[in-house]
Design an enzyme around this catalytic site. Structure first.
Site, short mmCIF file in Angstrom:
data_model
loop_
_atom_site.label_atom_id
_atom_site.label_comp_id
_atom_site.label_asym_id
_atom_site.label_seq_id
_atom_site.Cartn_x
_atom_site.Cartn_y
_atom_site.Cartn_z
N ASN A 187 38.02 51.22 45.36
CA ASN A 187 38.36 53.10 44.32
C ASN A 187 39.52 52.00 43.56
O ASN A 187 41.20 51.85 44.48
CB ASN A 187 39.20 53.87 45.31
N ASP B 122 43.58 43.57 43.19
CA ASP B 122 43.53 43.75 44.02
C ASP B 122 43.41 43.42 45.94
O ASP B 122 42.59 44.31 46.18
CB ASP B 122 42.83 45.53 43.82
N HIS C 137 40.30 45.32 55.35
CA HIS C 137 40.00 45.71 56.22
C HIS C 137 39.26 45.30 57.26
O HIS C 137 38.57 44.30 56.90
CB HIS C 137 38.98 47.40 55.29
#
Length: 427
Positions: free
Chosen positions: A287, A314, A318
């Site tokens: 995103n 960016d 995770h």
């Protein structure tokens, strides 16, 4: 540290040696001498061969997850990933747990190894808990060392909050960074809205959501400057992660009007399009989402003409449980610190010296930091790299492995970094 690097090509538009092959003598964290056929007693010698050297790179957008989510990434592992990616300085987003909305959390991060190879800069949160409701104590955070202000992964939705933040920060000459996204238009969205999202049956995230919010932000910036009558040569607003072609054009027009605005793009945005998501690879769920070929072409044009100032990783780590699930349940994000340079080399279409400008000099200007230059007498904050060398990305130094590039052969190899009197070299 006493180091002699022989026959290395200097890539630094500010340096009088730009484009030349020289020897560098580094001693006590200072570039002592630049010349040819240098020698030094008891110095460690590195043969430059095909290497280039530039001022150390700075990544303006990194999520560290520490404190609070150290199982995804901590301050040690994010430094390791940054160094292997060629970055000697990184800006950490405030979206930890707790959020960086107090001096305590800010100081915890800033003081974690102040003399390490990779320097950590910290962005303070605009709003408490980055929820977009109440202001943080931005003056206190600024005085404590916050390099900029942003709600990071959460775009500032409230127009009044955005406007007052611009007005609040201008007398401090502080920077607001914001990612434009109208979240009512992207609610439950999974990928770019287009033919592919319709074919695979996923809720789309239209480019309009970015364009509308960016248009709002630019109009509020213009209104704030008229109201405040405060002018500056540095950006008051930095637009993070531009992804849509019309957004590039909005920023181009704003710059022509003289608005103090800058922007960046994520390196991975150049590598994929929305059609690639037909594979349902959750490592491609980001995103802003990967958009159309036309959007990518517009981004490349914006990079070439200077509309887009910087390239960022960016970096958004995770764990397995957040990515190895059904696509619509997976978290957004890619780990990008180790691959940002290679992706810029492979997909941007820019010359090497222009890529380095967007990884080093431009971020420092935007963030009000002194610019580095490769000249005798300056501090040795350096990145060594080989732009044409292929390498296999088989090991990641991030705690998380959510990247589509693991196991792939990439072009553009980082060979070493020097900063704060420390050095690392990679084969």
């Amino acid at each position: 540290m006493k180091l002699l690097v022989r026959s290395v090509q200097i890539v630094d538009k500010k340096s009088p040696f730009n484009g030349q092959i020289k020897d560098l003598l580094i001693e006590e964290n200072i570039i002592k001498e630049i010349g040819e056929n240098l020698s030094a007693d008891s110095a460690e010698i590195i043969e430059g061969a095909e290497m280039c050297v530039s001022a150390g790179w700075l990544d303006m957008r990194v999520a560290s997850r520490d404190p609070g989510f150290e199982h995804k990434e901590d301050l040690k592992s994010v430094r390791q990933a940054a160094a292997h990616g060629g970055f000697t300085e990184i800006v950490l987003l405030p979206n930890s747990q707790p959020v960086v909305h107090s001096k305590d959390t800010l100081n915890y991060i800033r003081q974690s190894g102040t003399d390490e190879l990779v320097k950590l800069h910290v962005a303070g949160s605009v709003s408490r808990k980055s929820e977009g409701v109440d202001f943080t104590e931005m003056i206190d955070l600024h005085e404590a060392g916050a390099i900029a202000f942003t709600d990071g992964e959460h775009p500032v939705q409230n127009a009044d909050l955005f406007l007052k933040t611009i007005l609040y920060l201008r007398p401090m000459n502080a920077l607001l960074m914001n990612r434009p996204e109208e979240r009512q238009l992207t609610l439950y969205g999974q990928m770019h809205e287009g033919i592919t999202s319709t074919l695979v049956g996923m809720k789309g995230m239209p480019s309009l959501a970015e364009e509308m919010m960016l248009s709002r932000d630019l109009k509020l910036l213009e209104y704030a400057l008229e109201k405040n009558m405060y002018k500056s040569d540095v950006p008051a607003l930095h637009v993070s992660l531009v992804s849509a072609g019309k957004s590039v054009e909005l920023i181009r027009k704003a710059k022509k009007k003289g608005l103090p605005v800058s922007c960046d793009i994520a390196a991975h945005q150049l590598a994929f399009h929305d059609t690639d998501l037909i594979s349902f690879d959750t490592n491609l769920k980001v995103n802003p989402p990967f958009r159309s070929t036309a959007d990518t072409d517009a981004i490349k044009a914006g990079l070439a003409d200077g509309t887009i100032d910087a390239i960022v990783s960016d970096h958004s780590p995770h764990d397995e449980e957040s990515k190895n699930v059904e696509f619509d349940h997976a978290d957004f994000g890619i780990t990008g610190l180790e691959t940002a340079f290679s992706l810029a080399i492979m997909y941007s279409g820019l010359r090497v010296e222009d890529i380095i400008e967007k990884l080093s000099a431009a971020p420092r200007r935007i963030l009000r930091l002194p610019e580095n230059s490769i000249e005798a007498g300056t501090k040795a904050n350096l990145t060594f790299f080989e732009p044409e060398t292929e390498w296999d990305f088989n090991k990641s130094y991030s705690k998380s492995k959510n990247t589509p590039f693991l196991g792939k052969t990439l072009t553009g190899k980082v060979r070493g970094v020097i900063n704060n009197g420390k050095q690392e070299w990679y084969k």
